[in-house]
Enzyme design. Structure first.
Site, PDB file in Angstrom:
ATOM      1  N   ILE A 150       4.890  -3.949  10.472  1.00 41.14           N
ATOM      2  CA  ILE A 150       5.254  -3.520   9.125  1.00 41.14           C
ATOM      3  C   ILE A 150       4.892  -2.048   9.071  1.00 41.14           C
ATOM      4  O   ILE A 150       3.717  -1.688   9.003  1.00 41.14           O
ATOM      5  CB  ILE A 150       4.567  -4.360   8.042  1.00 41.14           C
ATOM      6  CG1 ILE A 150       4.973  -5.836   8.209  1.00 41.14           C
ATOM      7  CG2 ILE A 150       4.934  -3.855   6.655  1.00 41.14           C
ATOM      8  CD1 ILE A 150       4.382  -6.778   7.182  1.00 41.14           C
ATOM      9  N   ARG A 176      -9.538  -1.139   3.580  1.00 38.56           N
ATOM     10  CA  ARG A 176      -9.204  -0.934   2.165  1.00 38.56           C
ATOM     11  C   ARG A 176      -9.769  -2.026   1.266  1.00 38.56           C
ATOM     12  O   ARG A 176     -10.084  -1.764   0.110  1.00 38.56           O
ATOM     13  CB  ARG A 176      -7.683  -0.864   1.985  1.00 38.56           C
ATOM     14  CG  ARG A 176      -7.070   0.457   2.449  1.00 38.56           C
ATOM     15  CD  ARG A 176      -5.597   0.522   2.090  1.00 38.56           C
ATOM     16  NE  ARG A 176      -4.980   1.763   2.526  1.00 38.56           N
ATOM     17  CZ  ARG A 176      -4.697   2.793   1.727  1.00 38.56           C
ATOM     18  NH1 ARG A 176      -5.015   2.735   0.450  1.00 38.56           N
ATOM     19  NH2 ARG A 176      -4.104   3.878   2.199  1.00 38.56           N
ATOM     20  N   TYR A 198      -2.150 -10.409   4.718  1.00 38.96           N
ATOM     21  CA  TYR A 198      -2.331  -8.996   5.049  1.00 38.96           C
ATOM     22  C   TYR A 198      -3.825  -8.714   5.113  1.00 38.96           C
ATOM     23  O   TYR A 198      -4.525  -8.787   4.106  1.00 38.96           O
ATOM     24  CB  TYR A 198      -1.646  -8.131   3.986  1.00 38.96           C
ATOM     25  CG  TYR A 198      -1.713  -6.639   4.187  1.00 38.96           C
ATOM     26  CD1 TYR A 198      -2.133  -6.056   5.386  1.00 38.96           C
ATOM     27  CD2 TYR A 198      -1.332  -5.787   3.160  1.00 38.96           C
ATOM     28  CE1 TYR A 198      -2.175  -4.685   5.550  1.00 38.96           C
ATOM     29  CE2 TYR A 198      -1.368  -4.407   3.308  1.00 38.96           C
ATOM     30  CZ  TYR A 198      -1.793  -3.862   4.501  1.00 38.96           C
ATOM     31  OH  TYR A 198      -1.841  -2.508   4.648  1.00 38.96           O
ATOM     32  N   TYR A 206     -12.082  -5.199  -3.567  1.00 44.48           N
ATOM     33  CA  TYR A 206     -13.116  -4.731  -4.484  1.00 44.48           C
ATOM     34  C   TYR A 206     -14.174  -5.789  -4.817  1.00 44.48           C
ATOM     35  O   TYR A 206     -15.366  -5.521  -4.727  1.00 44.48           O
ATOM     36  CB  TYR A 206     -12.532  -4.174  -5.800  1.00 44.48           C
ATOM     37  CG  TYR A 206     -13.606  -3.572  -6.684  1.00 44.48           C
ATOM     38  CD1 TYR A 206     -14.148  -2.330  -6.369  1.00 44.48           C
ATOM     39  CD2 TYR A 206     -14.108  -4.265  -7.778  1.00 44.48           C
ATOM     40  CE1 TYR A 206     -15.169  -1.792  -7.140  1.00 44.48           C
ATOM     41  CE2 TYR A 206     -15.127  -3.738  -8.549  1.00 44.48           C
ATOM     42  CZ  TYR A 206     -15.649  -2.501  -8.241  1.00 44.48           C
ATOM     43  OH  TYR A 206     -16.659  -1.973  -8.984  1.00 44.48           O
ATOM     44  N   THR A 238       0.841  -1.205   0.000  1.00 42.26           N
ATOM     45  CA  THR A 238       0.000   0.000   0.000  1.00 42.26           C
ATOM     46  C   THR A 238       0.870   1.247   0.000  1.00 42.26           C
ATOM     47  O   THR A 238       0.659   2.175  -0.797  1.00 42.26           O
ATOM     48  CB  THR A 238      -0.899   0.005   1.246  1.00 42.26           C
ATOM     49  OG1 THR A 238      -1.675  -1.184   1.274  1.00 42.26           O
ATOM     50  CG2 THR A 238      -1.826   1.208   1.230  1.00 42.26           C
ATOM     51  N   LYS A 261      -0.070  -9.827   8.767  1.00 43.80           N
ATOM     52  CA  LYS A 261      -0.051  -8.398   9.062  1.00 43.80           C
ATOM     53  C   LYS A 261      -1.488  -8.000   9.353  1.00 43.80           C
ATOM     54  O   LYS A 261      -2.344  -8.038   8.469  1.00 43.80           O
ATOM     55  CB  LYS A 261       0.510  -7.611   7.876  1.00 43.80           C
ATOM     56  CG  LYS A 261       0.491  -6.107   8.077  1.00 43.80           C
ATOM     57  CD  LYS A 261       0.989  -5.376   6.824  1.00 43.80           C
ATOM     58  CE  LYS A 261       0.944  -3.870   7.001  1.00 43.80           C
ATOM     59  NZ  LYS A 261       1.357  -3.142   5.769  1.00 43.80           N
TER      60      LYS A 261
END
Length: 291
Positions: free
Chosen positions: A200, A137, A132, A106, A43, A160
Site C-alpha cells: 500500500i 504512529r 494496519y 493514543y 494516513t 498492512k
C-alpha cells in the site's frame, strides 16, 4: 484480493475544504495508470484532520468515481471502536470493496483490547478487512499472537505491515494465511522476498506503474531487474517518507509536478526551503521533473 500495488491516496484541499474535482481527477489518473486498488482516507489521506462528514464524502466520491474499474479500500480505523464500526459500515454501504483499519492509537490498549477492537468491527460488517499495523504512529505493536487470533475471523483477509520488522512479517506468514502487504515503500522488495504479496504505497501517488513493475518483476523471477528498480526507487522513497511526516513531502511533490497545490491541514506544515530543495533534487534525479 488486495495483492499487488495499492495507492495510499492523498486528499486534495483548496481553501480549507476537500477539493472534490481534483480528488476525482486523481482517481481517474490512477485508473488510467492501471492501479488496481485505491485506498483513500488513510494516513496519507490526512484522515485524522477530516471531519466525519468529510471522511464519508471522500469515500463516497472515490467509490463513485472508480465505478468498479478499481477496487476501493478506504481507511475506516479509529481509536474509538464504535467510530471504527460506524465508518466501516458506511464504507460497506457506499460500495467499497474492503476496509483498512489501523490499530487503535493514543489510548494504547492491551493486546486483548486490540483483539476485541478488531473483532467487534469484523463482526459488524460483511466486508473484507485489512489490518494496519504501524506502531510508530499508534504507540502499540499488533503482536503476532494477536494477528494469529484475528486471522481466524473470516472477514479479516490481509494485513498492512509497517512495523519495520522482517522477523514479524516472516512470523505472520508462517503462522497465518493472511495476505501481507508492505506499509513502507522502501521495504517492499525485502518484504516480497519473505512472502509479502504487495504494497500500500505512498510513492504510487507519483509513479504507480513503477511500483507495479517492481512487484511484477519479482513475481516473474527477474530478481536482477527488481533489485535494480528498488535501487532506483529507494532515494525517492526515502525523501518522500523521511523529510517530514507523511504526507507533507508527497503533497509538496505533487505540487512541484503540477498535480495539486500542496495544501495541508494543521498541524501538518509545508516543507522548509532546505527540505524542498532535497525533494526537488530527488524528483529530478528520478526523472519526474523532466517528464
Amino acid at each position: 484480493m488486495f495483492a499487488g500495488c495499492t495507492v495510499a491516496l492523498a486528499t486534495p484541499f483548496r481553501d480549507g475544504a476537500v477539493d472534490e474535482p481534483v480528488l476525482r481527477a486523481w482517481v481517474e489518473w490512477q485508473i488510467a495508470q492501471g492501479t488496481p486498488v485505491i485506498s483513500p482516507v488513510g494516513t496519507t489521506g490526512e484522515a485524522p484532520t477530516l471531519s466525519h462528514a468529510e471522511h464519508e464524502r471522500v469515500i463516497a466520491i472515490v467509490v463513485e468515481t472508480a465505478a468498479g474499474r478499481a477496487k476501493v479500500l478506504p481507511g475506516t480505523g479509529s481509536n474509538s471502536t464504535a467510530e471504527a464500526v460506524r465508518l466501516t459500515k458506511f464504507a460497506a454501504n457506499a460500495g467499497a470493496d474492503g476496509a483498512l483499519l489501523v490499530a487503535p492509537y493514543y489510548n494504547r490498549p492491551s493486546q486483548e483490547g486490540i483483539y476485541r477492537h478488531f473483532a467487534a468491527v469484523a463482526e459488524s460488517v460483511d466486508l473484507p478487512i485489512v489490518l494496519y499495523n504501524i506502531p510508530g504512529r499508534t504507540g502499540r505493536n499488533v503482536e503476532v499472537d494477536t494477528v494469529e487470533r484475528l486471522a481466524g475471523l473470516g472477514p479479516i483477509v490481509a494485513i498492512k505491515e509497517a512495523s519495520g520488522s522482517l522477523d514479524q512479517v516472516s512470523e505472520i506468514l508462517v503462522r497465518t494465511d493472511l495476505t501481507v502487504l508492505s506499509g513502507d515503500d522502501s521495504l517492499t522488495l525485502p518484504m516480497l522476498a519473505v512472502g509479502a504479496e504487495g504494497v500500500i504505497s505512498v510513492a504510487a501517488n507519483l509513479i504507480p506503474q513503477d511500483i507495479a513493475a517492481l512487484i511484477r518483476e519479482f513475481n516473474a523471477g527477474d530478481l536482477r531487474a527488481a533489485r535494480e528498480r528498488h535501487a532506483r526507487l529507494f532515494p525517492l522513497c526515502r525523501e518522500l517518507l523521511g523529510l517530514a511526516p507523511n504526507p507533507v513531502p508527497l503533497k509538496a511533490a505533487l505540487a512541484l509536478l503540477g498535480r495539486g497545490n500542496g495544501e495541508l491541514r494543521l498541524p501538518l506544515c509545508p516543507l522548509d526551503e532546505a527540505a524542498l530543495g532535497r525533494l526537488s533534487q530527488a524528483l529530478n534525479q528520478y526523472g519526474l521533473l523532466n517528464r
